[in-house]
Design an enzyme around this catalytic site. Structure first.
Site, PDB file in Angstrom:
ATOM      1  CE  LYS A  73      58.708  22.030  46.658  1.00  0.00           C
ATOM      2  NZ  LYS A  73      58.637  23.257  45.857  1.00  0.00           N
ATOM      3  NE  ARG A 112      60.588  23.238  35.263  1.00  0.00           N
ATOM      4  CZ  ARG A 112      60.599  24.557  35.391  1.00  0.00           C
ATOM      5  NH1 ARG A 112      61.301  25.301  34.565  1.00  0.00           N
ATOM      6  NH2 ARG A 112      59.904  25.141  36.342  1.00  0.00           N
TER       7      ARG A 112
HETATM    8  N1  BES Z   1      55.704  21.135  42.919  1.00  0.00           N
HETATM    9  C1  BES Z   1      56.288  22.411  42.781  1.00  0.00           C
HETATM   10  C2  BES Z   1      55.274  23.485  42.390  1.00  0.00           C
HETATM   11  C3  BES Z   1      54.219  23.787  43.413  1.00  0.00           C
HETATM   12  C4  BES Z   1      54.414  24.827  44.292  1.00  0.00           C
HETATM   13  C5  BES Z   1      53.043  23.089  43.452  1.00  0.00           C
HETATM   14  C6  BES Z   1      53.435  25.124  45.208  1.00  0.00           C
HETATM   15  C7  BES Z   1      52.059  23.377  44.379  1.00  0.00           C
HETATM   16  C8  BES Z   1      52.255  24.408  45.258  1.00  0.00           C
HETATM   17  C9  BES Z   1      57.369  22.379  41.683  1.00  0.00           C
HETATM   18  O1  BES Z   1      58.048  21.188  41.567  1.00  0.00           O
HETATM   19  C10 BES Z   1      58.380  23.419  42.012  1.00  0.00           C
HETATM   20  O2  BES Z   1      59.008  23.285  43.029  1.00  0.00           O
HETATM   21  N2  BES Z   1      58.532  24.413  41.150  1.00  0.00           N
HETATM   22  C11 BES Z   1      59.477  25.451  41.353  1.00  0.00           C
HETATM   23  C12 BES Z   1      60.191  25.719  40.053  1.00  0.00           C
HETATM   24  C13 BES Z   1      61.365  26.629  40.162  1.00  0.00           C
HETATM   25  C14 BES Z   1      62.449  25.982  40.987  1.00  0.00           C
HETATM   26  C15 BES Z   1      61.869  26.981  38.796  1.00  0.00           C
HETATM   27  C16 BES Z   1      58.718  26.685  41.812  1.00  0.00           C
HETATM   28  O3  BES Z   1      57.626  26.925  41.346  1.00  0.00           O
HETATM   29  O4  BES Z   1      59.222  27.384  42.708  1.00  0.00           O
HETATM   30 MN    MN Z   2      59.671  21.081  42.925  1.00  0.00          MN
END
Ligand code: BES
Ligand code: MN
Ligand code: ZN
Length: 498
Positions: free
Chosen positions: A277, A351
């Site tokens: 990230k 997921r």
């Molecule tokens: N934990 C994150 C989602 C999230 C983002 C929670 C911001 C709280 C605040 C999740 O694991 C994630 O990173 N999701 C990705 C999925 C994508 C890579 C398909 C996302 O939402 O960008």
């Molecule tokens: Mn994530």
């Protein structure tokens, strides 16, 4: 703060301050005969002329310091037609913060004051106790002692000539719900170095012991033995190994019934893994276990209230890190149901842990109803903002139950589609399924992936990515984790799900 009951005549009531939630329309003291009798000096207090009782107003009126009740705090609720429970909760949260600032140690609520509000006494008592405790949460327990900081009020008294059992029960329900929300909040605010998956599991174990919940923890080896390759793949890049926590409330009379099962995403830190990230706000990802925290908190209340229902809570805990052994984009792993999953973005880890936890729920419990709760997608946060959580289900009665439970809890859900046509977006060229689809419809694609592993069961998925954290303090919650979802799960468990 302790909840107390002062039964008897108003002459005997005692507190540093009396709380008076009041409506704006045609306020007159004689509408509140008990308040008028308990604090007759109010009628002649010149400052009363400036109290508007408008929404959000807090006004303190002082009497002689040696009175049994030397102060009255008016909590303005505005017009009767605009009244809603959330207005009352916000007013109470702010009022308790004010009492702390003034270093008062006891507050008193005369029950009869509630009779002018357009809502039953029991509900109002439950909500006021809930809000009082939420308002006092500060989340600064890691700050070293500050001797000058004011202490919380010590006692919150409900006062009436007689206090029937249903009022006492309502107060207890409010107390239990606030305990759960605050536990979920605290766990989610806890820095990841202080709360690894193993530590979270240990917390679950000791809480379960105290409240009489069954608790079973699967470590890495145990998960390997049953083929939880999806969950394990997420944890393999971290030095802190994953855990699966299974909590069970099975009263004798209901133990044989198919249970209501809650599954929570418990990512103790989500760095994104190899699909790292960006640095900005990455620290917030210590709260990526909010779903599991909500499940743990709610399950403890289920046990404490000894609800006559078979209920199981599963926490899928792991740390998503980019270590040398980390799972890589392009890898293929096997879930507990034997299916192969192609991983294209290691940041879609939630997921993966949930897929195995859902398989586990299906194989071990054949649930009557299966509900998962997860900080799953940024896409859901983009779609719904920070006040609405996503609710994915195609079981209409279940959607209504969850919406209603959320409404009672002050946690709002918006129904989003499990659009079947998008299932094809999860096709993989090399494995049985791909864990991510395109960016477009990201929250739906994720929900469809989970539903695939839940299989044929009454199922709902709650995406709390936008609501589990708030950037600005409110009167019920400081900046940071909110504890969202714990109370909705409690209300679902308390209610008559069908
Ligand atoms: N934990 C994150 C989602 C999230 C983002 C929670 C911001 C709280 C605040 C999740 O694991 C994630 O990173 N999701 C990705 C999925 C994508 C890579 C398909 C996302 O939402 O960008
Ligand atoms: Mn994530
Ligand atoms: Zn995540």
């Amino acid at each position: 703060m302790e909840i107390q009951f002062q039964e008897g005549d108003y002459q005997q009531w005692q507190a540093d301050i009396l709380l008076a939630p009041t409506l704006e329309d045609g306020f007159a003291l004689d509408q509140y005969p008990e308040l008028d009798a308990a604090c007759p000096w109010l009628a002649v207090a010149p400052a009363m002329r400036d109290v508007r009782h408008s929404q959000g107003e807090l006004a303190i009126i002082y009497g002689h310091p040696e009175l049994n009740i030397p102060r009255v705090l008016f909590l303005g609720l505005g017009k009767k037609e605009d009244f809603c429970v959330e207005t009352l909760r916000l007013a109470v949260g702010k009022a308790l913060q004010k009492c702390r600032e003034l270093r008062l140690s006891s507050v008193l609520l005369p029950l009869s004051i509630l009779d002018l509000l357009p809502c039953g006494r029991n509900r109002l008592v439950e909500e006021m106790v809930y809000a009082a405790n939420l308002g006092l949460y500060q989340g600064n327990w890691l700050k070293q002692k500050d001797e000058a900081a004011p202490k919380d009020p010590e006692r919150f008294s409900l006062a009436a000539k007689t206090l029937p059992q249903d009022i006492r029960n309502a107060a207890q329900r409010g107390e239990n719900a606030s305990w759960a929300t605050l536990l979920a909040r605290k766990l989610a605010n806890t820095p990841a170095n202080l709360l690894s998956p193993a530590k979270l599991a240990a917390q679950a174990q000791s809480l379960a012991e105290a409240s009489g919940l069954g608790c079973h923890v699967l470590d890495e080896q145990a998960m390997q033995d049953i083929g939880m390759g999806a969950l394990l793949s997420v944890g393999q890049g971290s030095v802190n190994p994953p855990r699966l926590v299974v909590l069970e409330h099975a009263p004798n009379a209901q133990a044989q019934e198919p249970p209501l099962v809650f599954v929570g995403k418990g990512i103790c830190f989500d760095s994104g893994g190899i699909s790292l990230k960006p640095a900005a706000k990455m620290h917030q990802m210590k709260s990526d276990m909010s779903g599991a925290a909500a499940v743990l908190a709610a399950m403890n209340v289920v046990a404490r209230e000894n609800l006559p229902k078979h209920i199981v809570g599963i926490m899928a805990c792991a740390e998503n890190m980019p270590g040398g052994a980390a799972v890589k984009p392009g890898d293929v792993v096997y879930a507990m149901n034997g299916e192969s999953i192609e991983i294209t973005n290691t940041d879609a880890e939630g997921r993966m842990v949930l897929a195995d936890a859902l398989c586990y729920a299906m194989q071990h419990y054949s649930p009557a109803i299966l509900v998962d709760i997860a900080t799953l997608t940024g896409a859901c946060a983009v779609a719904l903002g920070d006040e609405l959580a996503g609710l994915f289900s195609d079981d209409s009665p279940l959607v209504e139950h969850i919406r209603a439970a959320g409404q009672t809890a002050g946690e709002n859900f918006w129904h989003l589609p499990l659009w079947k046509n998008y299932e094809k977006k999860l096709q993989s060229e090399i494995a049985d399924i791909c864990h991510t689809g395109p960016r477009e419809g990201g929250a739906i694609n994720a929900a469809l992936f989970l539903r695939h592993f839940a299989g044929q069961v009454r199922y709902a998925h709650l995406d709390i990515a936008g609501v589990d954290w708030q950037e600005k303090a409110s009167s019920l919650c400081p900046k940071g984790a909110t504890g969202f979802g714990a109370r909705t799960l409690i209300e679902l468990a308390r209610g008559g799900l069908q």
